[in-house]
Design a protein around this motif. Structure first.
Motif, PDB file in Angstrom:
ATOM      1  N   HIS A 168       0.759  -1.193   0.138  1.00 29.60           N
ATOM      2  CA  HIS A 168      -0.372  -0.087  -0.096  1.00 29.60           C
ATOM      3  C   HIS A 168       0.844   1.412  -0.149  1.00 29.60           C
ATOM      4  CE1 HIS A 168      -3.946  -2.165   0.732  1.00 29.60           C
ATOM      5  NE2 HIS A 168      -2.752  -2.810   1.569  1.00 29.60           N
TER       6      HIS A 168
ATOM      7  N   SER B 209      -4.338   6.325  -0.070  1.00 34.26           N
ATOM      8  CA  SER B 209      -3.422   4.858  -0.403  1.00 34.26           C
ATOM      9  C   SER B 209      -4.400   4.144  -1.375  1.00 34.26           C
ATOM     10  CB  SER B 209      -3.491   4.342   0.512  1.00 34.26           C
ATOM     11  OG  SER B 209      -4.536   3.628   1.543  1.00 34.26           O
TER      12      SER B 209
ATOM     13  N   PHE C 118      -2.728   0.451  -3.530  1.00 31.18           N
ATOM     14  CA  PHE C 118      -2.956  -0.620  -3.640  1.00 31.18           C
ATOM     15  C   PHE C 118      -2.187  -1.185  -4.691  1.00 31.18           C
ATOM     16  CE2 PHE C 118      -1.529  -4.693  -1.918  1.00 31.18           C
ATOM     17  CZ  PHE C 118      -1.759  -5.413  -2.507  1.00 31.18           C
TER      18      PHE C 118
ATOM     19  N   TYR D   9      -6.141  -7.215   4.872  1.00 27.22           N
ATOM     20  CA  TYR D   9      -6.764  -6.431   4.166  1.00 27.22           C
ATOM     21  C   TYR D   9      -7.142  -5.291   5.306  1.00 27.22           C
ATOM     22  CZ  TYR D   9     -10.828  -2.562   2.774  1.00 27.22           C
ATOM     23  OH  TYR D   9     -10.859  -0.946   2.607  1.00 27.22           O
TER      24      TYR D   9
ATOM     25  N   SER E 192      -8.120  -0.928  -5.592  1.00 30.38           N
ATOM     26  CA  SER E 192      -8.701   0.525  -5.229  1.00 30.38           C
ATOM     27  C   SER E 192      -9.433   0.205  -5.849  1.00 30.38           C
ATOM     28  CB  SER E 192      -7.663   1.042  -6.647  1.00 30.38           C
ATOM     29  OG  SER E 192      -7.103   0.692  -7.092  1.00 30.38           O
TER      30      SER E 192
ATOM     31  N   TYR F 224      -9.647   3.786  -0.838  1.00 28.66           N
ATOM     32  CA  TYR F 224      -8.499   4.180  -1.227  1.00 28.66           C
ATOM     33  C   TYR F 224      -8.720   5.304  -2.170  1.00 28.66           C
ATOM     34  CZ  TYR F 224      -6.847  -0.990  -0.821  1.00 28.66           C
ATOM     35  OH  TYR F 224      -6.744  -1.931  -0.256  1.00 28.66           O
TER      36      TYR F 224
END
Length: 242
Positions: free
Chosen positions: A108, A119, A121, A136, A219, A225
């Motif tokens: 991440h 963030s 990933f 997660y 995402s 995200y």
């Protein structure tokens, strides 16, 4: 007799702190709320933010309704009884692409924008074992801790906290989560890399008979995200970012 209407339910997601270190939440209608009395032994006192701005003054107090906090209510008590040395330990400068006995699932990439942490990933295309729900959740809890410890992004406080780990490179630190040896963090505070200062690397101990998993937490499936980045273009490999 007229039936009493049900209370409205507010689903409040923690997004960061305002300039007075008050926790700020966003509800399901993208309205901001501030907890102006954020102590665990007291009920939350929630006020809307003037002009719906994270640094706006507390405006109208929430008078009715049921509140659900995600992932949980953030209080000042938590920050006072925890410090980074309780959560992390320093490790030697290692090659994060290859750690013996572990497979890299991805990482991440955290960046500070619009006054709170976002963030994305980046998955390891060579890995056949995607991130599962438990992994997660672990990362989102870690992101929550980062939001609390460093609500202003990369600034003097983060640099001061990092100094306690005494790295030879004073701008680059590799830490491991004490309670989860499969998660490593790279703090890169060098000038020119302020857009992506933190990376959370997620590993897994793999048994040869472990079945592959179908569910991917990326995402597109996890709404936590932030906005996309051109570096996340299809076909890019994790090797391009390490």
């Amino acid at each position: 007799m007229k039936e009493k209407s049900k209370n409205h339910i507010y689903h409040l997601t923690f997004i960061g702190f305002d300039s007075w270190d008050r926790p700020v939440y966003e509800d399901q209608n993208m309205k901001l709320w501030k907890d102006v009395d954020p102590m665990s032994d007291r009920n939350p006192k929630l006020c809307s933010a003037l002009n719906n701005n994270i640094d706006g003054e507390p405006d109208i107090e929430m008078r009715d309704g049921d509140v659900r906090f995600y992932p949980e209510r953030v209080t000042w008590d938590w920050t006072r009884k925890n410090n980074i040395s309780d959560l992390f330990e320093k490790v030697d400068q290692i090659d994060l692409r290859s750690i013996p006995g572990k497979v890299l699932l991805g990482y991440h990439r955290l960046y500070f924008r619009a006054k709170h942490w976002n963030s994305t990933f980046i998955s390891n295309d060579e890995c056949k074992f995607p991130l599962d729900e438990e992994e997660y959740t672990d990362v989102m809890e870690l992101k929550r801790a980062i939001c609390i410890f460093w609500p202003r992004g990369v600034n003097w406080k983060m640099e001061e906290d990092m100094r306690s780990f005494r790295s030879e490179d004073k701008k680059r630190f590799i830490l491991r989560v004490k309670d989860n040896p499969d998660i490593y963090l790279l703090f890169d505070l060098r000038f020119g890399n302020a857009d992506y200062p933190i990376r959370i690397y997620v590993y897994r101990n793999i048994n040869s008979d472990e079945p592959e998993k179908d569910e991917h937490y990326t995402s597109s499936t996890a709404r936590d995200y932030g906005p996309g980045n051109p570096w996340d273009a299809p076909g890019m490999s994790i090797k391009d970012f390490i």
